[in-house]
Design an enzyme around this catalytic site. Structure first.
Site, PDB file in Angstrom:
ATOM      1  CG  LEU A 132      -2.005  -1.036   1.314  1.00  0.00           C
ATOM      2  CD1 LEU A 132      -2.709  -0.959   2.663  1.00  0.00           C
ATOM      3  CD2 LEU A 132      -3.014  -0.830   0.195  1.00  0.00           C
TER       4      LEU A 132
ATOM      5  N   GLY B 168       7.607   3.788   3.307  1.00  0.00           N
ATOM      6  CA  GLY B 168       8.213   4.959   3.912  1.00  0.00           C
ATOM      7  C   GLY B 168       9.693   4.691   4.132  1.00  0.00           C
TER       8      GLY B 168
ATOM      9  CE  LYS C 247       2.915   2.201   9.244  1.00  0.00           C
ATOM     10  NZ  LYS C 247       3.418   3.453   8.706  1.00  0.00           N
TER      11      LYS C 247
ATOM     12  CG  ASP D  69       7.404  12.109   9.310  1.00  0.00           C
ATOM     13  OD1 ASP D  69       7.504  13.167   8.648  1.00  0.00           O
ATOM     14  OD2 ASP D  69       7.600  10.990   8.832  1.00  0.00           O
TER      15      ASP D  69
END
Ligand SMILES: *[C@@H]1O[C@H](CO)[C@@H](O)[C@H](O)[C@H]1NC(C)=O
Ligand SMILES: *[C@@H]1O[C@H](CO)[C@@H](O)[C@H](O)[C@H]1NC(C)=O
Ligand SMILES: *[C@@H]1O[C@H](CO)[C@@H](O)[C@H](O)[C@H]1NC(C)=O
Ligand SMILES: *[C@@H]1O[C@H](CO)[C@@H](O)[C@H](O)[C@H]1NC(C)=O
Ligand SMILES: *[C@@H]1O[C@H](CO)[C@@H](O)[C@H](O)[C@H]1NC(C)=O
Ligand SMILES: *[C@@H]1O[C@H](CO)[C@@H](O)[C@H](O)[C@H]1NC(C)=O
Ligand SMILES: *[C@@H]1O[C@H](CO)[C@@H](O)[C@H](O)[C@H]1NC(C)=O
Ligand SMILES: *[C@@H]1O[C@H](CO)[C@@H](O)[C@H](O)[C@H]1NC(C)=O
Ligand SMILES: *[C@@H]1O[C@H](CO)[C@@H](O)[C@H](O)[C@H]1NC(C)=O
Ligand SMILES: *[C@@H]1O[C@H](CO)[C@@H](O)[C@H](O)[C@H]1NC(C)=O
Length: 713
Positions: free
Chosen positions: A496, A499, A519, A614
């Site tokens: 998906l 990073g 993740k 972030d």
């Protein structure tokens, strides 16, 4: 029969003794004890003092019948008058002199010269040219009499109780749109609050409710055309018959008749509903109405108690400690109790489209803001307490799920094992104990030891296999085995996003097939298991509708993964910077407000303050309803400082990092606020903060905004 004659005769004698006059002249007065009323010509109606509570009120009542029947009250919400009060008829109207001055009960706009209590029940003030300057029929309280009308824009209000005629909790309004509607008091005139309607909205202005002598209740439009018969009328109109219409204490409005010739009570000819649970608000907050043998009964939500058992409208309150998100109570576990076939007012702060009741239960348990949920098979509507307008409705499959606090067993370790596991062990001891009593206490002792050992082993196995992190609400963060995640993501097939320190894959929960985002973390700073779990626990404990929820995690040596709820509309960057997907201004402002709410929670409202570090549109995800949720919060502590993206070695993304970071100053929430400011500019302008495809002086959005700000000053 004979007795009634006596009574009527008595009434007339009493009338004679008082002021049997149809003309009451200016200067007349009344007191509660002597000369207390002015009677109508036949003695049927009286204007004056009647007993209320421990004093008196002034109003109109039926003097000709034994049952106390008050049809109108002056200043109905005033406290009762004492027995030394005097009501005077002066050139200004009707008033009671008090220490503070005149207390006007009736104050017409022009000077009255005489008054009359009419046999219709109307009390009228006339001026010297015999024109009506005031009449009680224009100021109804809870009752209408034949010949009286309810004009457009006017309302009847129920009484507080049979004995107390002050304003109660229900109203009947003749609306300007032509609809005759019943509502609870203090609600807007809108459909969700209505519990009776004549269904004549759209009939135009100046529709009136009329009451014929034959018990006919009907609506006339402004042209005088009958547009709705509420009752059919046609009831006997001979002298001995009385009719009245009243919105009763319980909220239903009824047409009553009374036969003077028979010694009868008032009897109901017609009612707006035969279900006494219909009026919304009959039962107070957190209670619901159940009709038992046609009588309404108010019941409390599970584990709630009556505030005042004798007063249905006082409602119910919790008998366990409330769980506000801020002050958690370690001594309680929360579970959901179910109330089947009940309907409530829906004031949900969040609606989840779910078809499984258990998902709804779980959804509420996992959200510390959620105190109850209404589930109808397709929607799970999360609610805050109190709940209102509850009633049982056997025809519906809607149900209410109520979060209740159960005291936690003091000897349970709240962190690792679910309370249920230990309970099983205790039951085992009990059963074995019972079956072994015959063999004596030694055997029993051995068996207990065996069982205790077994439990310890079982306990150990449990914590190894199923070491879910239980959070304070008794909600566990699911711990997944790596193999499980492999299967869920089909061997990490669908990526998906990627990073600097993680890659995100789409997965499906085994069984329910609910989509999730998995993740995989790289460069994890928190190497140790305990440290990692501590951080995960902090993240797992944060629940807010504008934060992406963490559902579980996997910790398998170096393999560290997090399982999040799936956001079907991708990231804010996807929609903001794709021309075809750009939301409208209002939508964008809604998104900005919701992101701010998420930050307010992270910075000020949750247990442990979380600085995101972030913030950028890529880290703000949108759910199926385009509601923004902040993702990746709490990872700042978990991940190693990212060398690749910033010039300074701190986590963050170029363009969004506050200037003070470059000066190696301590990081505070202000850093997030700066980044949010940049995101806000991007939301406003629908462009990236840095865009070199534009002319140089426009390429950097915050500089452009700053320059514009300066030149405009
Ligand atoms: C009531 O008073 C008015 C005005 O004073 C008078 O014209 C009328 O005849 C009186 N009516 C009765 C029934 O006394
Ligand atoms: C009642 O009013 C009448 C007429 O105004 C008066 O004659 C009478 O004295 C009053 N009675 C009392 C007890 O005040
Ligand atoms: C009536 O009596 C009460 C005490 O019972 C007193 O406080 C009040 O001032 C009196 N009112 C008048 C108008 O005399
Ligand atoms: C009485 O009231 C009518 C209608 O309000 C008004 O036209 C008339 O002038 C009034 N008469 C007196 C004497 O005030
Ligand atoms: C309704 O009645 C008011 C007052 O009599 C009047 O001013 C208004 O014009 C009427 N509305 C209509 C639509 O007839
Ligand atoms: C009332 O009568 C007028 C004129 O006759 C007509 O135009 C109007 O539609 C009527 N209104 C209603 C609500 O029937
Ligand atoms: C209401 O009832 C009357 C008879 O009482 C009838 O003539 C009339 O047509 C009815 N009106 C409506 C709107 O049903
Ligand atoms: C009228 O109703 C009241 C209360 O419902 C009751 O106490 C009374 O006996 C009734 N009277 C008659 C005559 O039925
Ligand atoms: C019942 O309780 C409500 C709310 O607590 C209160 O407002 C009301 O006055 C009470 N009613 C009676 C009849 O005591
Ligand atoms: C929980 O219970 C313990 C012992 O009963 C008590 O000391 C503690 O204060 C309680 N905690 C809370 C938050 O009420």
């Amino acid at each position: 029969m004979a007795c009634l004659a006596c009574l009527l005769a008595l009434a007339f004698v009493a009338a004679e003794a008082q002021q049997m006059q149809s003309n009451i002249s200016q200067g007349s007065s009344l007191t509660p004890t002597t000369n207390s009323t002015w009677l109508s010509r036949s003695g049927l109606y009286a204007f004056g003092f009647y007993r209320q509570g421990n004093g008196y009120a002034v109003g109109i009542f039926l003097a000709g019948i034994p049952e106390e029947t008050v049809v109108w009250t002056a200043n109905r919400d005033d406290p009762p008058f004492s027995n030394n009060a005097t009501l005077r008829f002066t050139g200004d109207g009707l008033a009671l002199p008090t220490a503070e001055g005149q207390n006007y009960l009736v104050k017409p706009s022009s000077t009255p010269s005489y008054a009359s209590m009419l046999d219709s029940g109307n009390f009228v003030l006339y001026n010297s040219s015999r024109e009506i300057v005031w009449q009680s029929f224009d100021h109804p309280t809870d009752t209408l009499l034949p010949g009286q009308r309810l004009l457009s824009g006017n309302e009847l209000f129920s009484a507080k109780s049979e004995a107390d005629h002050s304003t109660g909790i229900f109203r009947l309004k003749m609306q300007n749109d032509g609809n005759l509607v019943q509502y609870p008091v203090d609600t807007p005139d809108t459909r969700p609050y209505a519990f009776y309607s004549s269904s004549t909205s759209g009939a135009g202005e100046n529709v009136t409710l009329n009451f014929g002598a034959d018990g006919h209740l009907y609506l006339l439009n402004r042209n005088g055309t009958n547009i709705r018969n509420i009752t059919e009328g046609g009831l006997p109109t001979d002298e001995g018959k009385l009719y009245l219409m009243r919105i009763d204490v319980g909220g239903i409005f009824r047409l009553y008749s009374h036969d003077l010739k028979k010694n009868a009570n008032w009897s109901v000819q017609w009612e707006s509903s035969n279900d006494k649970c219909d009026p919304k608000g009959l039962c107070g907050l957190n209670s619901y109405c159940v009709s038992i043998d046609l009588q309404p009964d108010c019941r409390c939500l599970p584990r709630f108690e009556y505030v005042n058992q004798g007063n249905q409208t006082s409602g119910c309150e919790r008998n366990f400690v409330a769980d506000a998100c801020k002050n958690r109570n370690e001594n309680f576990t929360y579970t959901m109790e179910e109330l089947e076939s009940t309907t409530w007012e829906d004031v949900s702060y969040m609606n989840l489209r779910l078809s499984d009741r258990n998902d709804c239960i779980q959804g509420c348990l996992e959200d510390c803001n959620c105190e109850a949920a209404l589930f109808d098979g397709t929607n799970c509507r999360k609610q805050r307490l109190p709940l209102r307008y509850g009633r049982r409705d056997t025809g519906t499959s809607d149900r209410a799920l109520i979060k209740v606090g159960v005291p936690r067993k003091p000897d349970t370790d709240p962190r690792i094992v679910q309370p249920g596991n230990k309970k099983k062990g205790r039951t085992g001891i009990l059963i074995i104990g019972l079956s072994f009593t015959a063999f004596g206490s030694i055997l029993l002792l051995i068996s207990v030891i065996v069982w205790w050992k077994h439990n310890v082993w079982a306990y150990k196995r449990m914590s190894a296999v199923n070491g879910d992190l239980e959070l304070n609400e008794g909600v566990a963060l699911r711990r997944y085995a790596y193999e499980e995640l492999e299967e869920m993501t089909n061997n990490f097939k669908e990526e998906l996003g990627r990073g600097a320190s993680s890659t995100v894959y789409k997965g499906l929960i085994l069984g329910t097939q609910k989509p999730v985002a998995v993740k995989r973390l790289e460069k994890v700073a928190a190497e140790g298991e305990t440290e990692f779990q501590t951080e995960i626990r902090v993240i797992g404990r944060t629940h807010h509708k504008n934060l992406v929820r963490l559902l579980g995690y996997c910790l398998d040596g170096a393999k560290k993964l997090l399982v999040y709820e799936y956001m079907s509309n991708g990231s804010l960057a996807d929609v903001l910077f794709t021309r075809e997907r750009q939301p409208f201004w209002e939508e964008r402002m809604g998104i900005a407000r919701n992101i701010a709410r998420g930050f307010l929670y992270l910075h000020e409202e949750c247990d442990a303050q979380i600085i995101h570090c972030d913030i950028k549109p890529q880290n703000i995800l949108l759910d199926e309803f385009m509601c923004p949720k902040i993702s990746d919060f709490g990872l700042a502590k978990l991940l190693k400082a990212d060398q690749t993206r910033t010039t300074t070695g701190i986590r963050g993304t170029k363009g969004y990092v506050a200037p003070e970071w470059h000066r190696k100053m301590p990081i505070t929430v202000k850093a997030d606020v700066y980044s949010f400011g940049i995101v806000l500019l991007e939301i406003i302008c629908c462009r990236r903060n840095v865009d070199w495809s534009l002319p140089e002086e426009e390429a950097i959005l915050d500089e452009l905004a700053y320059n514009n700000y300066h030149t405009s000053r």
